[in-house]
Design a protein around this motif. Structure first.
Motif, PDB file in Angstrom:
ATOM      1  N   ASP A  84       0.863  -1.315   0.050  1.00  0.00           N
ATOM      2  CA  ASP A  84       0.137  -0.073  -0.045  1.00  0.00           C
ATOM      3  C   ASP A  84       0.869   1.095   0.028  1.00  0.00           C
ATOM      4  O   ASP A  84       0.547   2.167  -0.662  1.00  0.00           O
ATOM      5  CB  ASP A  84      -0.965  -0.084   1.330  1.00  0.00           C
ATOM      6  CG  ASP A  84      -2.034  -0.942   0.952  1.00  0.00           C
ATOM      7  OD1 ASP A  84      -2.430  -1.362  -0.287  1.00  0.00           O
ATOM      8  OD2 ASP A  84      -2.898  -1.360   2.208  1.00  0.00           O
ATOM      9  N   ALA A  87       2.495   1.631  -3.234  1.00  0.00           N
ATOM     10  CA  ALA A  87       1.541   2.372  -4.393  1.00  0.00           C
ATOM     11  C   ALA A  87       1.203   3.574  -4.167  1.00  0.00           C
ATOM     12  O   ALA A  87       1.368   4.565  -5.097  1.00  0.00           O
ATOM     13  CB  ALA A  87       0.034   1.468  -4.219  1.00  0.00           C
ATOM     14  N   LEU A  88       1.162   4.186  -2.999  1.00  0.00           N
ATOM     15  CA  LEU A  88       0.729   5.580  -2.639  1.00  0.00           C
ATOM     16  C   LEU A  88       1.881   6.534  -2.920  1.00  0.00           C
ATOM     17  O   LEU A  88       1.695   7.451  -3.488  1.00  0.00           O
ATOM     18  CB  LEU A  88      -0.051   5.655  -1.409  1.00  0.00           C
ATOM     19  CG  LEU A  88      -1.511   5.299  -1.523  1.00  0.00           C
ATOM     20  CD1 LEU A  88      -1.763   4.072  -0.510  1.00  0.00           C
ATOM     21  CD2 LEU A  88      -2.399   6.397  -1.280  1.00  0.00           C
ATOM     22  N   THR A 104      -9.339   8.685  -1.935  1.00  0.00           N
ATOM     23  CA  THR A 104      -9.522   7.240  -1.487  1.00  0.00           C
ATOM     24  C   THR A 104     -10.754   7.481  -0.442  1.00  0.00           C
ATOM     25  O   THR A 104     -11.527   8.120  -0.737  1.00  0.00           O
ATOM     26  CB  THR A 104      -8.328   7.218  -0.410  1.00  0.00           C
ATOM     27  OG1 THR A 104      -8.427   5.809   0.046  1.00  0.00           O
ATOM     28  CG2 THR A 104      -8.259   8.191   0.732  1.00  0.00           C
ATOM     29  N   GLU A 108     -10.701   3.221   4.696  1.00  0.00           N
ATOM     30  CA  GLU A 108      -9.470   2.222   4.153  1.00  0.00           C
ATOM     31  C   GLU A 108      -8.770   1.623   5.348  1.00  0.00           C
ATOM     32  O   GLU A 108      -8.939   2.089   6.398  1.00  0.00           O
ATOM     33  CB  GLU A 108      -8.460   2.843   3.437  1.00  0.00           C
ATOM     34  CG  GLU A 108      -9.156   3.625   1.871  1.00  0.00           C
ATOM     35  CD  GLU A 108      -9.388   2.523   0.977  1.00  0.00           C
ATOM     36  OE1 GLU A 108      -8.528   1.663   0.903  1.00  0.00           O
ATOM     37  OE2 GLU A 108     -10.274   2.417   0.463  1.00  0.00           O
ATOM     38  N   VAL A 112      -3.300   2.576   4.051  1.00  0.00           N
ATOM     39  CA  VAL A 112      -3.667   3.420   3.106  1.00  0.00           C
ATOM     40  C   VAL A 112      -3.814   4.836   3.889  1.00  0.00           C
ATOM     41  O   VAL A 112      -3.156   5.844   3.462  1.00  0.00           O
ATOM     42  CB  VAL A 112      -4.802   3.235   2.192  1.00  0.00           C
ATOM     43  CG1 VAL A 112      -5.329   4.251   1.496  1.00  0.00           C
ATOM     44  CG2 VAL A 112      -4.538   1.867   1.478  1.00  0.00           C
ATOM     45  N   LEU A 152      -4.115   9.704  -8.640  1.00  0.00           N
ATOM     46  CA  LEU A 152      -4.555   8.254  -8.119  1.00  0.00           C
ATOM     47  C   LEU A 152      -5.702   8.342  -7.386  1.00  0.00           C
ATOM     48  O   LEU A 152      -6.305   9.290  -6.590  1.00  0.00           O
ATOM     49  CB  LEU A 152      -3.235   8.130  -7.290  1.00  0.00           C
ATOM     50  CG  LEU A 152      -3.362   6.666  -6.491  1.00  0.00           C
ATOM     51  CD1 LEU A 152      -3.012   5.763  -7.487  1.00  0.00           C
ATOM     52  CD2 LEU A 152      -2.134   6.451  -5.339  1.00  0.00           C
ATOM     53  N   SER A 154      -7.463   5.368  -4.753  1.00  0.00           N
ATOM     54  CA  SER A 154      -7.132   4.149  -3.865  1.00  0.00           C
ATOM     55  C   SER A 154      -8.512   3.599  -3.355  1.00  0.00           C
ATOM     56  O   SER A 154      -8.902   4.485  -2.361  1.00  0.00           O
ATOM     57  CB  SER A 154      -6.128   4.178  -3.108  1.00  0.00           C
ATOM     58  OG  SER A 154      -5.833   3.066  -2.486  1.00  0.00           O
ATOM     59  N   HIS A 190      -5.714   2.146  -7.890  1.00  0.00           N
ATOM     60  CA  HIS A 190      -5.217   1.094  -6.836  1.00  0.00           C
ATOM     61  C   HIS A 190      -6.167   0.446  -6.007  1.00  0.00           C
ATOM     62  O   HIS A 190      -7.178   1.270  -5.551  1.00  0.00           O
ATOM     63  CB  HIS A 190      -4.117   1.735  -5.915  1.00  0.00           C
ATOM     64  CG  HIS A 190      -3.526   0.946  -4.803  1.00  0.00           C
ATOM     65  ND1 HIS A 190      -4.152   1.012  -3.474  1.00  0.00           N
ATOM     66  CD2 HIS A 190      -2.974  -0.303  -4.711  1.00  0.00           C
ATOM     67  CE1 HIS A 190      -3.547   0.255  -2.678  1.00  0.00           C
ATOM     68  NE2 HIS A 190      -2.894  -0.723  -3.388  1.00  0.00           N
ATOM     69  N   THR A 191      -5.999  -0.784  -5.618  1.00  0.00           N
ATOM     70  CA  THR A 191      -7.124  -1.470  -4.770  1.00  0.00           C
ATOM     71  C   THR A 191      -6.399  -2.205  -3.844  1.00  0.00           C
ATOM     72  O   THR A 191      -5.340  -2.974  -4.495  1.00  0.00           O
ATOM     73  CB  THR A 191      -8.179  -2.136  -5.517  1.00  0.00           C
ATOM     74  OG1 THR A 191      -9.246  -2.758  -4.475  1.00  0.00           O
ATOM     75  CG2 THR A 191      -7.806  -3.375  -5.972  1.00  0.00           C
ATOM     76  N   ASP A 192      -6.592  -2.241  -2.748  1.00  0.00           N
ATOM     77  CA  ASP A 192      -6.052  -2.979  -1.554  1.00  0.00           C
ATOM     78  C   ASP A 192      -7.105  -4.100  -1.508  1.00  0.00           C
ATOM     79  O   ASP A 192      -8.151  -4.127  -1.003  1.00  0.00           O
ATOM     80  CB  ASP A 192      -6.146  -2.323  -0.158  1.00  0.00           C
ATOM     81  CG  ASP A 192      -5.714  -3.221   0.858  1.00  0.00           C
ATOM     82  OD1 ASP A 192      -5.609  -4.342   0.714  1.00  0.00           O
ATOM     83  OD2 ASP A 192      -4.900  -2.695   1.868  1.00  0.00           O
TER      84      ASP A 192
END
Lengths: 420, 226
Positions: A84, A87-88, A104, A108, A112, A152, A154, A190-192
């Protein structure tokens, strides 16, 4: 109600699979040779180094296939938190010139959220979308938050506390449309998927994601290993520096045993997910039926108990009014029943779960919340065992509680407060 | 660590994991009082204790609520009976239970002595509480004060009612030293953390030095100045 006797031999009923899972024996068997037999550094040019590198690449290829991706889009990391963060921070710092806005959700995982807070200090602007009362974020919400400088987005695949499965593919499509209309590659998506990996489809082409986080410790694999899927065309600024491993994005000698174990765990969980989902949904629904039958003033938190497209099959999150979650947890632990709570008393900040609060749940409900997450070893006997003790524990704690909230199952508002 | 007893490590002690990766321990005494609380007033039996003086603190939204009932002998001013109810975590329940024991032992404590009980005294008897749980024993102390004040009012001793003289620190938001004490007890340790909860001093920066001084004072008081 007379209090049920403790069992003669202490039993363990583990209902915290969302926190972490035990490791599958088949995963462990796969890993063992890589601790002392095939121990070499995959960067070594000699035969045993090449062997290790082979195992690394096999694992990478296997994972890529399951994600419908190319092998060089898989970056191995130390777990979900690192993926995470990579990505961020990786996208934000590398692409800051193109824009400094990130979208976001307010619920989250902290890996994140806290990364976003740190990025705000670096001068980025973050929009935190508020989920609805069931925990859903809609494509429309994302669309409305988009700006020309958004680099971005997420959004988690499934929520760790209440199990809400987000419409990732729909959000992905919305973003594709925006990019086309605006003739831009941004924002990246982006996905967690840490919570989702054991239960849901991970095809990145169908999900329309550019970055995806998965870790081993939630899919009956080893802890301390994870991946970040990263679409080929995206460049990331590393968050740690050193050797040229993982295409210069993530330095450090590869954790071969962990990586091999991770690949095996992902393979096993993806293979068995349809059958396991069905089994867990049945068990989970049985559990909820029993809870409602035996415990008055209990509320289901999160989405309704539908199929796995709506809510993770193993997740049950409830609020039991007039009692506090940590006290319940302590009592349950005494009987070998393990679960978690969103109560403030278990957090450092003494604030209750940010997930439940983001969904608009009143504080007094959040304090009495319990999360049960079922898994491989969970049986109907386990649920029956919990039901032997939990109603009596609740009754005992209610007996010494001065609180008597009036419960309206329809209203998700503050409960009517009655003083004794 | 000067203000609290260090919990002994013992395998029987309850180890609870928090949701941010830490663990803490409850002493065996805390566990004992949690599982076998003393002097409780069972829900539904309140009517029998109408004549007692009563103190209530907290709310379910805060995560803790306590009610304490006291029977005080008007001649000796000794506490001769004490009942309670608590909504809260393990240490909140154990703290109230221990407080009730302390009030009633040796034939009952006089109210003057009871008013001198400090949160640390309850903690010591419990063989310590984890830092973030000190909050819970402070609530017991406040419920006791409220119940004794109630008795002062019932018996017409209005001159003895204890009012805490709160001092306004941030005139714009009307935040007092007690508010700062509360957030320090909730775990805030720096100006930034206090401001996250209170927004104190944001609109009146001239009050910041005094706020910082209070944070230091209360941190030392409750956490031994770590």
């Amino acid at each position: 109600m007379s209090f049920p006797q403790k069992p003669e031999t202490k039993k363990l009923v583990y209902l915290d699979h969302a926190a972490t899972t035990y490791m599958d024996a088949r995963v462990q068997a796969e890993m063992l040779p890589f601790f002392s037999d095939h121990f070499a550094n995959p960067s070594g040019l000699y035969a045993i180094g090449r062997d290790a590198n082979g195992a690394l690449n096999d694992a990478r290829r296997k994972i890529a296939e399951m994600l419908h991706a190319l092998p060089d889009s898989i970056i191995f990391t130390s777990g979900g938190t690192e993926s995470d963060n990579l990505a961020l921070f990786g996208v934000a710092r590398k692409h800051a010139k193109k824009g400094k806005h990130i979208i976001t959700s307010a619920f989250e995982h902290h890996a994140v959220l806290h990364s976003c807070e740190a990025l705000e200090k670096e001068g980025f602007e973050v929009t935190y979308l508020k989920p609805d009362e069931h925990g859903f974020i809609t494509p429309k919400q994302v669309h409305e938050a988009l700006r020309d400088d958004t680099i971005l987005v997420s959004i988690m695949y499934a929520n760790n506390e209440v199990g809400t499965v987000e419409p990732i593919a729909d959000i992905g499509r919305e973003l594709l449309k925006w990019r086309k209309e605006h003739a831009t590659p941004y924002p990246y998506f982006h996905t967690d998927a840490c919570q989702a990996a054991g239960a849901l489809d991970l095809d990145v082409e169908k999900l329309h994601v550019d970055l995806m986080t998965i870790n081993g410790g939630k899919i009956y694999g080893p802890k301390g290993v994870g991946i970040l899927y990263k679409a080929r065309n995206i460049s990331l600024q590393p968050i740690m520096y050193g050797g040229s491993q993982e295409s210069n994005v993530r330095a450090g000698t590869e954790n071969i045993a962990g990586i091999v174990g991770f690949a095996k765990a992902l393979e096993l969980s993806q293979e068995s997910k349809d059958m396991e989902n069905k089994r867990l949904i049945e068990l989970r629904n049985y559990f909820w039926d029993k809870l409602q039958e035996k415990i008055p003033k209990i509320r289901l938190n999160g989405p309704s108990l539908g199929d796995e497209q709506m809510r993770l099959p193993n997740n049950l999150n409830v609020s039991i009014l007039d009692v506090e979650g940590e006290a319940l947890l302590l009592y349950l632990d005494e009987y070998g029943i393990v679960c978690s709570t969103g109560s403030a008393c278990t957090s450092l900040s003494l604030d209750p779960s940010h997930v439940l609060l983001a969904m608009g749940l009143p504080y007094e409900y959040a304090h009495g919340s319990l999360r049960f997450t079922l898994g491989h070893t969970t049986t109907k006997e386990d649920i029956d065992y919990v039901m032997t003790y939990l109603p009596a524990i609740v009754e005992r704690l209610r007996e010494i509680s001065p609180v008597n909230l009036q419960y309206d199952p329809k209203a998700n508002t503050h409960a009517q407060y009655h003083q004794r | 660590m000067t203000t609290q007893a260090t919990p002994k490590t013992n395998s029987d002690e309850a180890k609870i994991r928090d949701n941010q990766g830490g663990t803490w321990l409850y002493s065996n005494t805390v566990k004992e009082h949690f599982f076998n609380p003393r002097n409780i007033l069972k829900a539904g039996e309140e009517a029998q204790y109408e004549s007692y003086s009563k103190g209530r603190v907290g709310s379910p939204a805060c995560g803790d609520e306590m009610v304490l009932w006291l029977k005080i002998d008007p001649e000796t001013e000794k506490i001769i009976d004490c009942k309670w109810q608590t909504f809260g975590c393990g240490s909140a329940i154990a703290s109230t239970s221990m407080l009730s024991v302390m009030l009633l032992e040796n034939g009952g404590m006089t109210i003057d002595a009871a008013l001198k009980i400090k949160p640390q005294d309850i903690m010591r008897r419990l063989e310590g509480l984890p830092n973030r749980k000190i909050h819970c024993s402070v609530l017991g102390d406040k419920a006791l004060q409220a119940a004794i004040n109630d008795w002062f009012r019932i018996t017409g001793k209005h001159d003895r009612v204890i009012t805490q003289g709160a001092k306004v620190i941030d005139p714009i938001l009307h935040i007092t030293d007690h508010d700062i004490e509360e957030v320090v007890l909730e775990g805030a340790k720096t100006l930034e953390e206090v401001q996250k909860k209170l927004k104190v001093g944001v609109a009146s920066p001239e009050s910041i030095p005094e706020i910082e001084q209070l944070i230091r004072f209360y941190s030392e008081k409750y956490y031994g100045g770590e």
